[in-house]
Design a protein around this motif. Structure first.
Motif, PDB file in Angstrom:
ATOM      1  N   HIS A 159       0.741  -1.350   0.081  1.00 20.39           N
ATOM      2  CA  HIS A 159       0.237   0.077   0.042  1.00 20.39           C
ATOM      3  C   HIS A 159       0.798   1.164  -0.061  1.00 20.39           C
ATOM      4  CE1 HIS A 159      -3.791   2.076   1.947  1.00 20.39           C
ATOM      5  NE2 HIS A 159      -3.596   2.541   0.800  1.00 20.39           N
ATOM      6  N   ARG A 160       2.147   1.287   0.822  1.00 18.32           N
ATOM      7  CA  ARG A 160       2.803   2.311   0.897  1.00 18.32           C
ATOM      8  C   ARG A 160       3.623   2.615  -0.302  1.00 18.32           C
ATOM      9  NH1 ARG A 160       5.159   2.837   6.779  1.00 18.32           N
ATOM     10  NH2 ARG A 160       6.940   3.316   5.465  1.00 18.32           N
ATOM     11  N   GLN A 161       4.241   1.547  -1.049  1.00 17.39           N
ATOM     12  CA  GLN A 161       4.568   1.650  -2.270  1.00 17.39           C
ATOM     13  C   GLN A 161       3.600   2.041  -3.440  1.00 17.39           C
ATOM     14  OE1 GLN A 161       6.011  -2.641  -2.802  1.00 17.39           O
ATOM     15  NE2 GLN A 161       7.863  -2.097  -1.397  1.00 17.39           N
ATOM     16  N   ALA A 162       2.401   1.753  -3.341  1.00 18.63           N
ATOM     17  CA  ALA A 162       1.720   2.428  -4.293  1.00 18.63           C
ATOM     18  C   ALA A 162       1.622   3.645  -4.126  1.00 18.63           C
ATOM     19  CB  ALA A 162       0.309   1.704  -4.006  1.00 18.63           C
ATOM     20  N   PHE A 163       1.610   4.536  -3.248  1.00 21.01           N
ATOM     21  CA  PHE A 163       1.833   5.856  -3.033  1.00 21.01           C
ATOM     22  C   PHE A 163       2.963   6.386  -3.733  1.00 21.01           C
ATOM     23  CE2 PHE A 163      -0.962   5.300   0.788  1.00 21.01           C
ATOM     24  CZ  PHE A 163      -1.874   6.220   0.620  1.00 21.01           C
ATOM     25  N   SER A 164       3.906   5.891  -3.319  1.00 19.17           N
ATOM     26  CA  SER A 164       5.384   6.222  -3.998  1.00 19.17           C
ATOM     27  C   SER A 164       5.301   5.961  -5.562  1.00 19.17           C
ATOM     28  CB  SER A 164       6.585   5.397  -3.379  1.00 19.17           C
ATOM     29  OG  SER A 164       6.655   6.015  -1.844  1.00 19.17           O
ATOM     30  N   GLU A 189      -3.391  22.776  -5.363  1.00 25.80           N
ATOM     31  CA  GLU A 189      -4.412  22.596  -6.318  1.00 25.80           C
ATOM     32  C   GLU A 189      -3.838  21.837  -7.441  1.00 25.80           C
ATOM     33  OE1 GLU A 189      -2.924  25.521  -5.528  1.00 25.80           O
ATOM     34  OE2 GLU A 189      -4.472  26.379  -4.174  1.00 25.80           O
ATOM     35  N   LEU A 190      -2.785  21.772  -8.160  1.00 25.51           N
ATOM     36  CA  LEU A 190      -2.302  20.882  -8.805  1.00 25.51           C
ATOM     37  C   LEU A 190      -2.367  19.473  -8.388  1.00 25.51           C
ATOM     38  CD1 LEU A 190      -0.939  20.366 -11.562  1.00 25.51           C
ATOM     39  CD2 LEU A 190       1.218  20.745 -10.792  1.00 25.51           C
ATOM     40  N   ALA A 191      -2.035  18.995  -7.270  1.00 20.52           N
ATOM     41  CA  ALA A 191      -1.814  17.763  -6.385  1.00 20.52           C
ATOM     42  C   ALA A 191      -3.545  17.120  -6.349  1.00 20.52           C
ATOM     43  CB  ALA A 191      -1.349  17.673  -5.330  1.00 20.52           C
ATOM     44  N   ASN A 192      -4.421  18.261  -5.889  1.00 22.47           N
ATOM     45  CA  ASN A 192      -5.753  17.885  -5.683  1.00 22.47           C
ATOM     46  C   ASN A 192      -6.413  17.691  -7.088  1.00 22.47           C
ATOM     47  OD1 ASN A 192      -8.041  17.553  -3.983  1.00 22.47           O
ATOM     48  ND2 ASN A 192      -8.813  19.386  -4.798  1.00 22.47           N
ATOM     49  N   GLY A 193      -5.959  18.232  -8.078  1.00 20.91           N
ATOM     50  CA  GLY A 193      -6.755  18.342  -9.549  1.00 20.91           C
ATOM     51  C   GLY A 193      -6.197  16.882 -10.011  1.00 20.91           C
ATOM     52  N   LYS A 194      -5.081  16.477  -9.915  1.00 17.61           N
ATOM     53  CA  LYS A 194      -4.473  15.143 -10.407  1.00 17.61           C
ATOM     54  C   LYS A 194      -5.001  13.944  -9.624  1.00 17.61           C
ATOM     55  CE  LYS A 194      -1.906  16.574 -13.710  1.00 17.61           C
ATOM     56  NZ  LYS A 194      -2.194  16.361 -15.279  1.00 17.61           N
ATOM     57  N   LEU A 195      -5.860  14.007  -8.644  1.00 18.94           N
ATOM     58  CA  LEU A 195      -6.406  13.035  -7.539  1.00 18.94           C
ATOM     59  C   LEU A 195      -6.776  11.815  -8.242  1.00 18.94           C
ATOM     60  CD1 LEU A 195      -7.720  14.164  -4.165  1.00 18.94           C
ATOM     61  CD2 LEU A 195      -5.939  12.746  -4.575  1.00 18.94           C
ATOM     62  N   PRO A 196      -7.714  11.950  -9.243  1.00 18.32           N
ATOM     63  CA  PRO A 196      -8.249  10.677  -9.866  1.00 18.32           C
ATOM     64  C   PRO A 196      -7.282   9.985 -10.507  1.00 18.32           C
ATOM     65  CG  PRO A 196      -9.652  12.658 -10.489  1.00 18.32           C
ATOM     66  CD  PRO A 196      -8.408  13.244  -9.716  1.00 18.32           C
ATOM     67  N   ILE A 197      -6.077  10.655 -11.065  1.00 17.61           N
ATOM     68  CA  ILE A 197      -5.104   9.836 -11.813  1.00 17.61           C
ATOM     69  C   ILE A 197      -4.130   9.107 -10.851  1.00 17.61           C
ATOM     70  CG2 ILE A 197      -3.134  10.086 -13.216  1.00 17.61           C
ATOM     71  CD1 ILE A 197      -4.511  12.497 -14.565  1.00 17.61           C
ATOM     72  N   LEU A 198      -3.961   9.936  -9.996  1.00 14.74           N
ATOM     73  CA  LEU A 198      -3.112   9.439  -8.718  1.00 14.74           C
ATOM     74  C   LEU A 198      -3.700   8.119  -7.797  1.00 14.74           C
ATOM     75  CD1 LEU A 198      -2.062  12.879  -7.295  1.00 14.74           C
ATOM     76  CD2 LEU A 198      -0.304  11.010  -8.026  1.00 14.74           C
ATOM     77  N   LYS A 199      -4.979   8.188  -7.613  1.00 15.46           N
ATOM     78  CA  LYS A 199      -5.801   6.983  -7.198  1.00 15.46           C
ATOM     79  C   LYS A 199      -5.673   5.976  -8.037  1.00 15.46           C
ATOM     80  CE  LYS A 199      -9.586   9.350  -6.182  1.00 15.46           C
ATOM     81  NZ  LYS A 199     -10.756  10.037  -5.400  1.00 15.46           N
ATOM     82  N   SER A 200      -5.876   6.142  -9.481  1.00 11.97           N
ATOM     83  CA  SER A 200      -5.997   4.959 -10.339  1.00 11.97           C
ATOM     84  C   SER A 200      -4.557   4.463 -10.368  1.00 11.97           C
ATOM     85  CB  SER A 200      -6.342   5.510 -11.735  1.00 11.97           C
ATOM     86  OG  SER A 200      -6.508   4.734 -12.658  1.00 11.97           O
ATOM     87  N   MET A 230      -2.454   4.103  -8.190  1.00 12.72           N
ATOM     88  CA  MET A 230      -2.210   3.408  -6.768  1.00 12.72           C
ATOM     89  C   MET A 230      -3.168   1.965  -6.902  1.00 12.72           C
ATOM     90  SD  MET A 230      -2.707   5.829  -3.703  1.00 12.72           S
ATOM     91  CE  MET A 230      -2.443   4.483  -2.457  1.00 12.72           C
ATOM     92  N   VAL A 231      -4.037   2.060  -7.257  1.00 14.70           N
ATOM     93  CA  VAL A 231      -4.952   0.833  -7.448  1.00 14.70           C
ATOM     94  C   VAL A 231      -4.335  -0.142  -8.406  1.00 14.70           C
ATOM     95  CG1 VAL A 231      -7.262  -0.018  -8.362  1.00 14.70           C
ATOM     96  CG2 VAL A 231      -7.286   1.845  -6.919  1.00 14.70           C
ATOM     97  N   ASP A 232      -4.047   0.559  -9.741  1.00 14.18           N
ATOM     98  CA  ASP A 232      -3.234  -0.296 -10.834  1.00 14.18           C
ATOM     99  C   ASP A 232      -1.902  -0.994 -10.247  1.00 14.18           C
ATOM    100  OD1 ASP A 232      -5.312   0.283 -12.318  1.00 14.18           O
ATOM    101  OD2 ASP A 232      -4.092   1.916 -13.554  1.00 14.18           O
ATOM    102  N   TYR A 233      -1.389  -0.457  -9.522  1.00  9.15           N
ATOM    103  CA  TYR A 233      -0.136  -0.740  -8.859  1.00  9.15           C
ATOM    104  C   TYR A 233      -0.178  -1.801  -7.968  1.00  9.15           C
ATOM    105  CZ  TYR A 233       4.207  -0.993  -6.589  1.00  9.15           C
ATOM    106  OH  TYR A 233       5.654  -1.658  -6.092  1.00  9.15           O
ATOM    107  N   VAL A 234      -1.353  -1.755  -7.153  1.00  4.34           N
ATOM    108  CA  VAL A 234      -1.651  -2.758  -6.102  1.00  4.34           C
ATOM    109  C   VAL A 234      -2.035  -4.253  -6.853  1.00  4.34           C
ATOM    110  CG1 VAL A 234      -3.196  -3.503  -4.174  1.00  4.34           C
ATOM    111  CG2 VAL A 234      -1.979  -1.277  -4.001  1.00  4.34           C
ATOM    112  N   LYS A 235      -3.015  -3.895  -7.912  1.00  6.84           N
ATOM    113  CA  LYS A 235      -3.559  -4.955  -8.757  1.00  6.84           C
ATOM    114  C   LYS A 235      -2.323  -5.599  -9.401  1.00  6.84           C
ATOM    115  CE  LYS A 235      -8.469  -3.476  -9.666  1.00  6.84           C
ATOM    116  NZ  LYS A 235      -9.077  -3.084 -10.894  1.00  6.84           N
ATOM    117  N   SER A 236      -1.358  -5.182  -9.922  1.00  4.30           N
ATOM    118  CA  SER A 236      -0.222  -5.737 -10.577  1.00  4.30           C
ATOM    119  C   SER A 236       0.750  -6.420  -9.776  1.00  4.30           C
ATOM    120  CB  SER A 236       0.626  -4.489 -11.572  1.00  4.30           C
ATOM    121  OG  SER A 236       1.267  -3.667 -10.746  1.00  4.30           O
ATOM    122  N   HIS A 237       0.589  -5.967  -8.188  1.00  3.62           N
ATOM    123  CA  HIS A 237       1.354  -6.954  -7.429  1.00  3.62           C
ATOM    124  C   HIS A 237       0.464  -7.681  -6.450  1.00  3.62           C
ATOM    125  CE1 HIS A 237       3.967  -3.684  -8.995  1.00  3.62           C
ATOM    126  NE2 HIS A 237       4.797  -4.552  -8.462  1.00  3.62           N
TER     127      HIS A 237
END
Length: 182
Positions: free
Chosen positions: A22-27, A66-77, A79-86
Motif C-alpha cells: 500500500h505504501r509503495q503504491a503511493f510512491s 491545487e495541482l495535486a488535488n486536481g490530479k487525484l483521480p489519476i493518482l488514485k487510479s 495506486m489501484v493499478d499498482y496494487v492490482k499488478s502486485h
C-alpha cells in the motif's frame, strides 16, 4: 428483530499493518504522475484518508495543492493499478488482529446484522486487503462502505456507508455502530 449496521475501520482496528505494498503504491503514483521520488513517511498520516495523504505528501515535496488535488483521480487510479499488478504481495506485512475473525464470524452469523467498512483506504485496495487476509467473506454482500475513494475527509465516510447500507438493504436500521481507532 432490530436491524444493526456495524462498520469497521481497517488499519489499526481489524488488522496490524506495515502495509508495504500500500505504501509503495503511493510512491509509485507520485513518481508516475509528478516524477516525485517520495514516501508518505515524510508526513504524519495516521487517521487520514488516502487522498488526503496523497495531497499532503505531494505538497510536502513542493507540488502546489491545487495541482495535486486536481490530479487525484489519476493518482488514485495509479495506486489501484499498482496494487492490482502486485496482488500476490497484498498480504505481506498484514495481520488480522487477535479476536477480529471470531468477532466477524459471530456478527456475520446474525441475520439482523449488516457489516461494512469505513476506511480511508481506496475501496479496491481495502477489499483486496480483506480478501488477502481471508476475512472478506464475513462482510455483507454486496460489499459496501465508505472509503477514501469517496471523500477526502474521513468524517463523511460513516454517513456515506450508512446511506449505502440503507439503499442496498431497505428497511429501518435501528442501530448504527462504527468501530475504529481514529
Amino acid at each position: 428483530m432490530k436491524r444493526i449496521l456495524v462498520t469497521f475501520d481497517i488499519d489499526g482496528t481489524l488488522i496490524k499493518s506495515s502495509g508495504l505494498l500500500h505504501r509503495q503504491a503511493f510512491s509509485h503514483a507520485f513518481l508516475q504522475v509528478f516524477n516525485v521520488k517520495g514516501s508518505i513517511d515524510a508526513i504524519k498520516y495516521h487517521g487520514q484518508t488516502d487522498p488526503a495523504i496523497i495531497v499532503k505528501t505531494l505538497v510536502h515535496y513542493g507540488i502546489p495543492y491545487e495541482l495535486a488535488n486536481g490530479k487525484l483521480p489519476i493518482l488514485k487510479s495509479s495506486m489501484v493499478d499498482y496494487v492490482k499488478s502486485h496482488a500476490e504481495d497484498i498480504g505481506k506485512g498484514l495481520e488480522v488482529l487477535p479476536g477480529v475473525e471470531t468477532l466477524l464470524q459471530r456478527l456475520s452469523s446474525q441475520k439482523n446484522v449488516i457489516i461494512g467498512l469505513v476506511t480511508g483506504n481506496l475501496e479496491e485496495i481495502a477489499w483486496m486487503k480483506m480478501e488477502a487476509l481471508g476475512i472478506k467473506k464475513y462482510f455483507t454482500v454486496p460489499n459496501f462502505g465508505g472509503f477514501g475513494s469517496d471523500h477526502m475527509e474521513r468524517g463523511h465516510l460513516v454517513r456515506i456507508a450508512a446511506e449505502r447500507a440503507e439503499n442496498l438493504f431497505p428497511g429501518n436500521l435501528d442501530l448504527r455502530v462504527h468501530v475504529g481507532d481514529t
